[in-house]
Design a protein around this motif. Structure first.
Motif, PDB file in Angstrom:
ATOM      1  N   LYS A  28       8.418   7.135   3.795  1.00  0.00           N
ATOM      2  CA  LYS A  28       8.157   6.011   3.284  1.00  0.00           C
ATOM      3  C   LYS A  28       6.629   6.276   2.788  1.00  0.00           C
ATOM      4  O   LYS A  28       6.499   5.943   1.618  1.00  0.00           O
ATOM      5  CB  LYS A  28       8.158   4.986   4.291  1.00  0.00           C
ATOM      6  CG  LYS A  28       9.315   4.675   4.875  1.00  0.00           C
ATOM      7  CD  LYS A  28       9.575   3.305   5.609  1.00  0.00           C
ATOM      8  CE  LYS A  28       8.911   3.626   7.162  1.00  0.00           C
ATOM      9  NZ  LYS A  28       9.172   4.889   7.809  1.00  0.00           N
ATOM     10  N   THR A  29       5.841   6.711   3.711  1.00  0.00           N
ATOM     11  CA  THR A  29       4.189   6.849   3.144  1.00  0.00           C
ATOM     12  C   THR A  29       4.393   7.642   2.058  1.00  0.00           C
ATOM     13  O   THR A  29       3.587   7.552   0.910  1.00  0.00           O
ATOM     14  CB  THR A  29       3.592   7.484   4.182  1.00  0.00           C
ATOM     15  OG1 THR A  29       3.846   6.592   5.474  1.00  0.00           O
ATOM     16  CG2 THR A  29       2.132   7.437   3.965  1.00  0.00           C
ATOM     17  N   ARG A  30       5.329   8.696   2.003  1.00  0.00           N
ATOM     18  CA  ARG A  30       5.350   9.761   0.899  1.00  0.00           C
ATOM     19  C   ARG A  30       5.920   9.066  -0.461  1.00  0.00           C
ATOM     20  O   ARG A  30       5.221   9.271  -1.336  1.00  0.00           O
ATOM     21  CB  ARG A  30       6.365  10.818   1.477  1.00  0.00           C
ATOM     22  CG  ARG A  30       6.826  11.707   0.116  1.00  0.00           C
ATOM     23  CD  ARG A  30       5.857  12.714  -0.115  1.00  0.00           C
ATOM     24  NE  ARG A  30       5.084  13.472   0.971  1.00  0.00           N
ATOM     25  CZ  ARG A  30       4.511  14.439   0.773  1.00  0.00           C
ATOM     26  NH1 ARG A  30       4.556  15.164  -0.510  1.00  0.00           N
ATOM     27  NH2 ARG A  30       4.208  15.030   1.730  1.00  0.00           N
ATOM     28  N   VAL A 213       2.145  -1.523  -0.330  1.00  0.00           N
ATOM     29  CA  VAL A 213       1.883  -1.842   1.133  1.00  0.00           C
ATOM     30  C   VAL A 213       2.590  -0.985   2.035  1.00  0.00           C
ATOM     31  O   VAL A 213       3.799  -0.962   2.065  1.00  0.00           O
ATOM     32  CB  VAL A 213       1.826  -3.399   1.670  1.00  0.00           C
ATOM     33  CG1 VAL A 213       1.654  -3.372   2.962  1.00  0.00           C
ATOM     34  CG2 VAL A 213       1.285  -4.311   0.756  1.00  0.00           C
ATOM     35  N   ASP A 214       1.926  -0.020   2.846  1.00  0.00           N
ATOM     36  CA  ASP A 214       2.614   0.723   3.959  1.00  0.00           C
ATOM     37  C   ASP A 214       2.693  -0.237   5.435  1.00  0.00           C
ATOM     38  O   ASP A 214       1.870  -1.018   5.456  1.00  0.00           O
ATOM     39  CB  ASP A 214       1.639   1.979   4.184  1.00  0.00           C
ATOM     40  CG  ASP A 214       2.717   3.183   4.596  1.00  0.00           C
ATOM     41  OD1 ASP A 214       3.811   2.855   5.098  1.00  0.00           O
ATOM     42  OD2 ASP A 214       1.998   4.112   4.957  1.00  0.00           O
ATOM     43  N   GLU A 215       3.500   0.308   6.290  1.00  0.00           N
ATOM     44  CA  GLU A 215       3.599  -0.232   7.583  1.00  0.00           C
ATOM     45  C   GLU A 215       3.924  -1.814   7.429  1.00  0.00           C
ATOM     46  O   GLU A 215       3.164  -2.601   8.149  1.00  0.00           O
ATOM     47  CB  GLU A 215       2.507   0.017   8.438  1.00  0.00           C
ATOM     48  CG  GLU A 215       2.211   1.632   8.365  1.00  0.00           C
ATOM     49  CD  GLU A 215       2.986   2.238   9.698  1.00  0.00           C
ATOM     50  OE1 GLU A 215       3.593   1.607  10.016  1.00  0.00           O
ATOM     51  OE2 GLU A 215       2.823   3.639   9.674  1.00  0.00           O
ATOM     52  N   TYR A 216       4.496  -2.399   6.270  1.00  0.00           N
ATOM     53  CA  TYR A 216       4.694  -3.818   6.142  1.00  0.00           C
ATOM     54  C   TYR A 216       5.311  -4.524   7.359  1.00  0.00           C
ATOM     55  O   TYR A 216       5.099  -5.726   7.408  1.00  0.00           O
ATOM     56  CB  TYR A 216       5.825  -3.786   5.039  1.00  0.00           C
ATOM     57  CG  TYR A 216       5.741  -5.137   4.382  1.00  0.00           C
ATOM     58  CD1 TYR A 216       4.547  -5.777   3.764  1.00  0.00           C
ATOM     59  CD2 TYR A 216       6.731  -6.052   4.645  1.00  0.00           C
ATOM     60  CE1 TYR A 216       4.408  -6.833   3.310  1.00  0.00           C
ATOM     61  CE2 TYR A 216       6.829  -7.487   4.168  1.00  0.00           C
ATOM     62  CZ  TYR A 216       5.511  -7.891   3.314  1.00  0.00           C
ATOM     63  OH  TYR A 216       5.580  -9.234   3.093  1.00  0.00           O
ATOM     64  N   LYS A 562       0.960   5.476  15.289  1.00  0.00           N
ATOM     65  CA  LYS A 562       1.579   5.157  14.286  1.00  0.00           C
ATOM     66  C   LYS A 562       1.283   6.026  12.729  1.00  0.00           C
ATOM     67  O   LYS A 562       0.299   6.134  12.185  1.00  0.00           O
ATOM     68  CB  LYS A 562       1.344   3.440  13.956  1.00  0.00           C
ATOM     69  CG  LYS A 562       2.605   2.634  13.483  1.00  0.00           C
ATOM     70  CD  LYS A 562       2.382   1.473  13.828  1.00  0.00           C
ATOM     71  CE  LYS A 562       1.274   0.797  12.867  1.00  0.00           C
ATOM     72  NZ  LYS A 562       1.823  -0.318  11.984  1.00  0.00           N
ATOM     73  N   GLY A 563       2.458   6.292  12.256  1.00  0.00           N
ATOM     74  CA  GLY A 563       2.277   6.723  10.951  1.00  0.00           C
ATOM     75  C   GLY A 563       2.106   8.340  11.038  1.00  0.00           C
ATOM     76  O   GLY A 563       2.022   9.211   9.965  1.00  0.00           O
ATOM     77  N   LEU A 564       1.556   8.731  12.281  1.00  0.00           N
ATOM     78  CA  LEU A 564       1.178  10.238  12.193  1.00  0.00           C
ATOM     79  C   LEU A 564       2.337  11.160  13.060  1.00  0.00           C
ATOM     80  O   LEU A 564       3.489  10.692  13.382  1.00  0.00           O
ATOM     81  CB  LEU A 564      -0.090  10.394  13.182  1.00  0.00           C
ATOM     82  CG  LEU A 564      -1.133   9.535  13.302  1.00  0.00           C
ATOM     83  CD1 LEU A 564      -2.120   9.394  14.094  1.00  0.00           C
ATOM     84  CD2 LEU A 564      -1.916   9.889  11.678  1.00  0.00           C
TER      85      LEU A 564
HETATM   86 MG    MG Z   1       4.440   6.240   7.297  1.00  0.00          MG
END
Ligand code: MG
Ligand code: ATP
Length: 670
Positions: A28-30, A213-216, A562-564
């Motif tokens: 997603k972040t990608r 927006v990330d981590e919505y 989170k996210g890592l």
């Molecule tokens: Mg992510």
């Protein structure tokens, strides 16, 4: 790296609002980073017309770097990648006078807020911490719900809400007088401003042509509204999230915002990603099985084509100390066998206090480590002193900052003097500093005290003027010399070494000030008040973050992970009472704890190790906790408990790992 078809679709869909809803590690972040590059390269957007919002400063930095390495530094100039709070701060700065504040406003952190509310409510709560914290929560919730004091007072006429509402109003009045904003204001004020002022709203909609927006899943009501107002009718936005990773309900996050989005934007394009690129099949399978125990609004599937991977293991320790020893021995063994680096390891836990025993053991074994969310740089006394001075130098209405530095170093302004000044300031309805500069000072205080006060105000005013003129860092260095701050540090430190480190921290802070003032390829130069605001915000945000490139084992709470992603993860304290946390068990909030466990598990790429202790100290007593229910929810075929390896595991393992550690140390040269 080639994107898969679903990711590609998400990147190229630009004709309307777009939601990417997908599980952990699915890219997603990608998608967000690639989409920014796509918008610039293929769709003729200027970087300055694009804003991307992430959840942490660290994530924002990483994203900026990734985009600029794709587009080139020059081509990505002007791109706005930030957290919600920094975006809010930037909006506020542009319209500060419309909002009724002055330009050099201060940001209050939670300690400032506590101090102020504690003071205000003294007659009612008599300094009772729990009462004040409850009040802080009410105010924060109202701000997140976009409710202003007068609305609160209209709605609640009696009971605790009415009482809290009264303090909310008082608090807001005082914050205005201090020319100060708190953390929640950074979202609430811009949202209210954009909602009320059509011209300003249209301006921002022109400036931000595309929003990502990330981590919505972790947006709260005010953040949801802010996004709505920023994108307007055109609704050019892409948001990505995972409802199974929503872990901020205590901060007002509303996973139902994902659903709401569907109602608010009927043309919303929903894209699901199903391939996980992060974790071994086994880790992913376990994560999927665990989260199936939660009810689901959206159906999601995740698969991985990576290798099956090792079984997940559970280390069983006698007590806390033994848990730390075992985890570290295991970590060293893995590191040795796989020839990996320290930074490939993360130790994750539910609550901050769990890190202490580990920290001790890591130090003992001379293993480099980095704790995020522990005592941060900004939590250090000398840095707090300097930040308070900087706040006072840029905003003389900031009473809190003034009170922190007034006697650091000591300058003979006693309690009685301060009390008199406070009373006078209150009567005249002026800031404390203004009272200290008043022409009647001698009459109020008497000659001796007045002279000390005057020396102080003169220094602040002069330095503040000099700062405005330029060469700020030289001015600051002169300033602390005049303060005799270094002498103060040496006089109060336990050892000269400690004082030396403190001075170094002050130097580091000044270097940051200098860098921010100058700006760089990615960031425009800032004014001194902007620098102070930015640093304060960084302080508030980064209590849970690290910026470690160094080769260190990473220790952090599940929330900050989170996210890592990390090749090897240890999830410690897998016990009832810790994870799930006791307060959540009491409040029947197991689902959020399960999502936290899900977040933790899905950080691991290759190897995941849990640990439990059979005995743990709790408020001075020993308890015998039971292993977390989440361990039993995982498929037993994929889990190896320590005693399944060696029947007399504790003893055998202990001697093995002790030997192992000694051997490793001699190989690694200690
Ligand atoms: Mg992510
Ligand atoms: N198409 C792809 N091919 C190969 N690797 C990929 C692809 N997409 C993403 N990845 C890699 O997979 C990993 C996870 O990606 P990313 O962090 O974007 O996932 P995420 O969905 O944002 O995860 P989380 O939910 O934890 O935030 C990263 O290492 C990323 O580089």
């Amino acid at each position: 790296m080639k994107l898969n078809p679903a990711q590609q679709e998400a990147v190229e869909y630009i004709s309307g609002p777009c939601l990417v809803l997908a599980g952990a590690g699915s890219g997603k972040t990608r998608v967000i980073t690639n989409k920014i590059a796509y918008l610039v390269n293929e769709c003729a957007y200027k970087p300055s017309q694009i804003a991307a919002v992430t959840f942490t400063n660290k994530a924002a930095r990483e994203m900026k770097e990734r985009v600029s390495s794709t587009l080139g530094k020059k081509a990505s100039r002007g791109l706005k990648v930030s957290t919600f709070h920094t975006l809010g701060l930037n909006i506020i700065k542009k319209h500060i006078t419309t909002l009724g504040y002055k330009a050099g406003f201060s940001l209050f952190d939670d300690k400032d807020t506590f101090a102020l509310l504690n003071d205000l409510s003294m007659n009612d709560y008599n300094g009772d911490k729990d009462e004040v914290n409850a009040l802080i929560r009410s105010i924060s919730n109202w701000k997140n719900e976009l409710m202003m004091p007068h609305q609160v007072l209209q709605r609640y006429k009696t009971g605790i809400e009415a009482e809290h509402g009264k303090w909310y109003e008082e608090y807001t009045r005082h914050m205005m007088a201090y020319n100060a904003l708190d953390f929640d204001d950074l979202i609430m004020l811009p949202t209210v401003l954009l909602a009320d002022d059509k011209a300003i709203r249209e301006k921002w909609q022109m400036w931000i042509r595309y929003l990502l927006v990330d981590e919505y899943q972790d947006t709260n009501t005010s953040q949801y509204q802010l996004v709505r107002l920023l994108v307007g009718e055109r609704a050019r936005f892409t948001v990505v999230g995972d409802d199974d990773q929503s872990i901020y309900s205590w901060r007002g996050a509303q996973p139902k915002n994902l659903k709401l989005l569907n109602q608010d934007y009927p043309s919303l394009k929903l894209i699901k990603l199903e391939q996980n690129y992060r974790s071994s099949q086994r880790i992913l399978h376990c994560a999927n099985i665990l989260i199936e125990n939660n009810p689901h609004v959206f159906e999601k599937k995740l698969f991985s084509t990576l290798s099956q991977g090792e079984k997940l293991s559970v280390l069983v320790a006698k007590n806390e100390e033994n848990e730390a020893d075992k985890v570290i021995a295991e970590l060293m063994a893995q590191k040795f066998m796989q020839d990996t680096q320290y930074k490939d390891y993360a130790i994750l836990y539910r609550s901050n206090h769990q890190s202490r025993v580990f920290e001790k053991a890591l130090m003992k074994n001379r293993i480099p480590y980095k704790i995020s969310g522990g005592m941060s740089f900004f939590g250090r006394a000398e840095v707090k002193d300097m930040m308070a001075y900087l706040r006072l130098l840029t905003n003389q209405d900031d009473d809190n900052a003034l009170l922190r530095v007034i006697n650091t170093p000591v300058r003979g302004i006693g309690r009685a003097t301060l009390a008199k000044l406070g009373e006078f300031a209150h009567l005249e309805d002026i800031a404390l500093f203004e009272a200290m500069c008043h022409e009647q000072l001698h009459a109020i205080l008497g000659a001796k005290a007045a002279t000390s006060v005057e020396a102080f105000t003169r220094l602040i005013v002069m330095t503040s003027d000099n700062l405005a003129r330029g060469d700020s860092v030289a001015v600051l260095r002169d300033f602390i010399k005049t303060l005799q701050y270094e002498e103060h540090l040496y006089a109060h430190a336990n050892s000269p070494k400690v004082a030396e480190i403190s001075m170094k921290n002050v130097s580091t802070l000044f270097t940051w000030v200098q860098d921010l003032l100058k700006g760089d390829a990615l960031n425009a130069p800032m004014s001194m008040p902007e620098v102070v605001q930015r640093l304060t915000l960084r302080d508030m945000m980064e209590r849970g973050e690290d910026d470690g490139e160094a080769d260190q084992v990473q220790l952090m709470t599940l929330h900050s992970s989170k996210g890592l992603e990390f090749p090897n993860v240890f999830l410690i304290g897998m016990e009832e009472g810790l994870l799930p946390h006791q307060s959540s068990i009491d409040e029947d909030n197991i689902e959020e704890e399960r999502r936290l466990a899900y977040v933790g598990i899905t950080r691991a790429q290759q190897k995941l190790t849990f640990s439990v202790a059979r005995e743990r100290r709790q408020m001075g007593e020993f308890i015998e906790p039971t292993p977390s229910r989440f361990l039993y929810e995982l498929p037993s075929d994929d889990i190896e408990w320590e005693w399944q390896k060696t029947p007399d595991s504790d003893e055998v393992r202990k001697s093995k790992t002790a030997k192992g550690l000694a051997g490793l140390k001699s190989i690694l040269g200690d």
